[in-house]
Structures are given as structure tokens and as C-alpha cells.
Design a protein around this motif. Sequence first.
Motif, PDB file in Angstrom:
ATOM      1  N   ARG A   1      40.991   0.924  41.633  1.00 50.70           N
ATOM      2  CA  ARG A   1      41.453   0.627  40.279  1.00 50.70           C
ATOM      3  C   ARG A   1      41.583   1.968  39.560  1.00 50.70           C
ATOM      4  NH1 ARG A   1      42.113  -3.408  42.710  1.00 50.70           N
ATOM      5  NH2 ARG A   1      41.540  -5.536  42.143  1.00 50.70           N
TER       6      ARG A   1
ATOM      7  N   PHE B   1      31.740  -3.213  29.321  1.00 47.99           N
ATOM      8  CA  PHE B   1      32.544  -2.110  29.851  1.00 47.99           C
ATOM      9  C   PHE B   1      33.948  -2.244  29.285  1.00 47.99           C
ATOM     10  CE2 PHE B   1      35.903  -0.885  32.717  1.00 47.99           C
ATOM     11  CZ  PHE B   1      35.495   0.303  33.307  1.00 47.99           C
TER      12      PHE B   1
ATOM     13  N   GLN C   1      43.634   0.760  32.345  1.00 52.67           N
ATOM     14  CA  GLN C   1      44.111   0.784  33.732  1.00 52.67           C
ATOM     15  C   GLN C   1      45.609   1.035  33.758  1.00 52.67           C
ATOM     16  OE1 GLN C   1      43.938  -1.793  37.897  1.00 52.67           O
ATOM     17  NE2 GLN C   1      42.533  -2.276  36.249  1.00 52.67           N
TER      18      GLN C   1
ATOM     19  N   HIS D   1      40.255  -7.758  45.723  1.00 50.62           N
ATOM     20  CA  HIS D   1      38.800  -7.779  45.906  1.00 50.62           C
ATOM     21  C   HIS D   1      38.231  -8.860  44.987  1.00 50.62           C
ATOM     22  CE1 HIS D   1      38.047  -4.441  42.567  1.00 50.62           C
ATOM     23  NE2 HIS D   1      38.473  -5.561  42.045  1.00 50.62           N
TER      24      HIS D   1
ATOM     25  N   HIS E   1      34.368  -9.845  42.752  1.00 51.03           N
ATOM     26  CA  HIS E   1      33.023  -9.419  42.357  1.00 51.03           C
ATOM     27  C   HIS E   1      32.473 -10.415  41.340  1.00 51.03           C
ATOM     28  CE1 HIS E   1      35.539  -7.737  39.172  1.00 51.03           C
ATOM     29  NE2 HIS E   1      36.103  -6.910  40.036  1.00 51.03           N
TER      30      HIS E   1
ATOM     31  N   ARG F   1      41.855  -8.809  30.787  1.00 52.98           N
ATOM     32  CA  ARG F   1      42.920  -7.796  30.657  1.00 52.98           C
ATOM     33  C   ARG F   1      43.622  -8.071  29.345  1.00 52.98           C
ATOM     34  NH1 ARG F   1      40.783  -6.187  35.341  1.00 52.98           N
ATOM     35  NH2 ARG F   1      40.619  -7.927  36.763  1.00 52.98           N
TER      36      ARG F   1
ATOM     37  N   HIS G   1      41.255 -11.091  43.240  1.00 51.19           N
ATOM     38  CA  HIS G   1      42.300 -10.621  42.334  1.00 51.19           C
ATOM     39  C   HIS G   1      42.895  -9.304  42.812  1.00 51.19           C
ATOM     40  CE1 HIS G   1      38.432  -9.076  40.840  1.00 51.19           C
ATOM     41  NE2 HIS G   1      39.081  -8.043  40.315  1.00 51.19           N
TER      42      HIS G   1
ATOM     43  N   HIS H   1      46.502  -6.590  41.716  1.00 53.62           N
ATOM     44  CA  HIS H   1      47.558  -6.348  40.734  1.00 53.62           C
ATOM     45  C   HIS H   1      48.692  -5.602  41.419  1.00 53.62           C
ATOM     46  CE1 HIS H   1      44.037  -6.917  38.219  1.00 53.62           C
ATOM     47  NE2 HIS H   1      43.556  -5.736  38.536  1.00 53.62           N
TER      48      HIS H   1
ATOM     49  N   ASP I   1      40.971  -3.119  30.236  1.00 50.99           N
ATOM     50  CA  ASP I   1      40.050  -3.938  31.015  1.00 50.99           C
ATOM     51  C   ASP I   1      38.759  -4.087  30.225  1.00 50.99           C
ATOM     52  OD1 ASP I   1      41.340  -4.415  33.581  1.00 50.99           O
ATOM     53  OD2 ASP I   1      41.129  -2.269  33.972  1.00 50.99           O
TER      54      ASP I   1
ATOM     55  N   ILE J   1      30.114  -5.747  33.010  1.00 55.21           N
ATOM     56  CA  ILE J   1      29.360  -4.938  33.981  1.00 55.21           C
ATOM     57  C   ILE J   1      27.917  -4.653  33.528  1.00 55.21           C
ATOM     58  CG2 ILE J   1      29.240  -2.606  34.990  1.00 55.21           C
ATOM     59  CD1 ILE J   1      32.301  -2.746  35.277  1.00 55.21           C
TER      60      ILE J   1
HETATM   61  C1  1HN Z   1      37.923  -4.055  38.385  1.00 50.92           C
HETATM   62  O1  1HN Z   1      37.793  -4.807  39.477  1.00 50.92           O
HETATM   63  C2  1HN Z   1      39.118  -4.022  37.687  1.00 50.92           C
HETATM   64  O2  1HN Z   1      40.131  -5.690  39.027  1.00 50.92           O
HETATM   65  C3  1HN Z   1      39.235  -3.257  36.549  1.00 50.92           C
HETATM   66  O3  1HN Z   1      41.380  -4.553  37.724  1.00 50.92           O
HETATM   67  C4  1HN Z   1      38.186  -2.494  36.101  1.00 50.92           C
HETATM   68  C5  1HN Z   1      35.922  -1.709  36.347  1.00 50.92           C
HETATM   69  C6  1HN Z   1      34.763  -1.684  37.045  1.00 50.92           C
HETATM   70  C7  1HN Z   1      34.603  -2.454  38.169  1.00 50.92           C
HETATM   71  C8  1HN Z   1      35.623  -3.257  38.625  1.00 50.92           C
HETATM   72  C9  1HN Z   1      40.294  -4.817  38.180  1.00 50.92           C
HETATM   73  C10 1HN Z   1      36.989  -2.493  36.793  1.00 50.92           C
HETATM   74  C11 1HN Z   1      36.841  -3.272  37.930  1.00 50.92           C
END
Ligand code: 1HN
Length: 352
Positions: free
Chosen positions: A74, A95, A99, A110, A112, A118, A151, A153, A165, A169
Motif C-alpha cells: 500500500r 490511523f 494512498q 490481502h 486483516h 476510504r 480487498h 485496489h 485511509d 489500527i
Molecule cells: C491497508 O490494508 C490499506 O488496504 C490502507 O488500502 C492503509 C494502513 C495500515 C495497514 C493496512 C489498504 C493501511 C492498510
Amino acid sequence: MRAAKARRAPSAQRAAFYEEIAPYSLAPLWERLSALVTAEPQTPCRPHLWRYDEEVRPRLMEAGTLITAQEAVRRVLILENPGLAGKSAVTHSLFAGLQLILPGEVAPAHRHTQSALRFIVEGEGAYTAVDGERTVMRPGDFIITPSWTWHDHGNESGEPVVWLDGLDIPIVRLLDASFAEPGAAESQSVSRAEGDSAARFANNLLPVDWRPQRPTSPIFNYPYARSRDSLCVLARNGDPDPCHGYKLRYVNPASGDFAMPTIGTFIQALPRGFATRPYRSTDGTVFVAVEGRGESRVGDALFSWKPRDIFVVPSWMAVSHKAEEEAVLFSFSDRPVQEKLGLWREARGNAS
Ligand code: 1HN
């Protein structure tokens, strides 16, 4: 605000005692109590404004020459609160980052346990895919990636696309509940047509036997065109709230709760010339200017903003806005978490 009572240095005898007990992982609460249980929130978080055109965008584009979205996973510049250096946090609980995805790039799949929002800032025509469905991102759209959903992009347009974003976190870190997994393929395969979830969930209808499987809204794109329409109608039909102007919260239609379990999201319009009364609440809040120009006083700081600028209001710090032109602000905070824990407080005016 009352200053914490100045603490005298402990006597030599007590100091020796503290040293004696430290190796046993013991410490005296009486030396720490006043810093732990404060009369009011004492946050290290500071008010801050990130000016998009002047300060952030040129650096983000420079990042675009140094690393690909694929290598970075990312390509995000973290909006780090100056009072939380090294913590990767914009407030104690959230957080924020910007982006960038360039034409032709893919940010690989990925998942998490952290939830993400967004908010599209610049460019049009990139997509995000969540659990097999793609949605095209347009400026002002609010898009959700729920916890543990796949997800990725991609940008199939001819221009750079940038979004804010917002992730939970620091909350997940506090709870030691982070899990993450890379996808098997760069882009997940599309299993549902674009617009499928909007048809099922975003028209005041729900599939007849559907029961929610998770606390996050089943709508994953709240398009700006629709939110903006609502604000315009509100502004035509009634008076603004003295502290908020015309303010709406994004909602999960299956529960009436916030759209995300850990992050509250809001959109508000301020009529031209309108000045809000000071307001404070315990949920430190990130604001993004979408339209118009204005000024916000946050504690002792004064921020002049225009579209795409971002500023943060720490917990329990008074904020007031003044719009020089009719303005729209998007904002997000940890309010859903605080409400569920019975901690959330607000105060109108400067009183507590
Ligand atoms: C993440 O997975 C994204 O999926 C954006 O676009 C920011 C910041 C920390 C950890 C994972 C994304 C992120 C993130």
C-alpha cells in the motif's frame, strides 16, 4: 483546565523503596495516580492541519516515483499526529494516511482484522474490490473495507487517484487482536457484478431472509452524489445546528448503528458565512474539507482550509468552524466505540 498538582520528589527512603521493588515488577500507584486518573482527558494528541496542495500532494507524487504500489503493498503516506511521533496514529485510537495509486497499478489483495474506510480525495476511475465485488471510486465517496474481508485496489484510469485511509489500527493494537493474510492472487476474482450490494442494501430494501453476519454495514460505497443531495435538501428546508451546521452520520441500514463498528463517519454542510459555536467531545476527530473554504479554531490553533486539506481535533478540545464559502466537511472518529463503552461525552460551548 486545572493543572495536575505538582508532585514533590519522593524522600530518599521512599525512592530507595521504589528501586528495591522494581526488580519484582512492582511500582507505587500513589506516585502515578494523578497522571493515570485525570479530571479531564489529557491527550498527547495535538491539533494539526495537513495542506494538501502545498505540502502533501507533491510528496505523495514523489513517493510515486520511488516505489510502486505493488512493492509497497500500500503506497501510503501516514498522517502522523505531531504529538504521537513514531506511533503511526492520527489520534490515540485511529490511523490516517493518504494512498496513491497510479494509472495501471494494482495494490495486491490481502485481508486483516483492522477495518478501513476510504474517502476519495482526488482522481476518478480507480476501483476497490471487497469480497468479490468491485466499486469505482469517485471524489467524495465513502467506502468501507470491513474487518477480515479480502480487498485489493486497481487504477484503470489515466490519472493518479488518491484517497484518505482511516483505520482502527491503534484500537486493534491496544487489544492485541491483529491478524493478517496475503491473498493467493494479486487481484481477487470478481464474483458479483458491480452495484450488486447497492441494489440489495442501499435502496431502503434488504433481501427478505438476510440476517447480518457482521457488525459492519452491508453497503460498501456511500457515493458522494447521494450524501451531497441530502445535505442540499436539509440546507433548503431548515435551520442549521449552532454547533454543526447541517450534519449527518453514515448509517448501517441493517442496525441503525454507525456504518462501521469502530469508526464513526459524518458529513456536514456549513452555509456561506456561517460560524459554528464551540463544541467539544471525547472522540478525537479527523476532518477533510470536500468543498468550500473556511477556518477552524481547534484549541489555540487556527486552521485555514480549502478542498482536500485535512485537520485533526484532539479529544475534548473545543472546535469551531467558519465557512467563507459554502463548505462540506467529512469527518471520522472512534465515537461508536466510546458510546458502546459508556464513555462518550460532548459539551456545547466551552463548558464541560
Ligand atoms: C491497508 O490494508 C490499506 O488496504 C490502507 O488500502 C492503509 C494502513 C495500515 C495497514 C493496512 C489498504 C493501511 C492498510
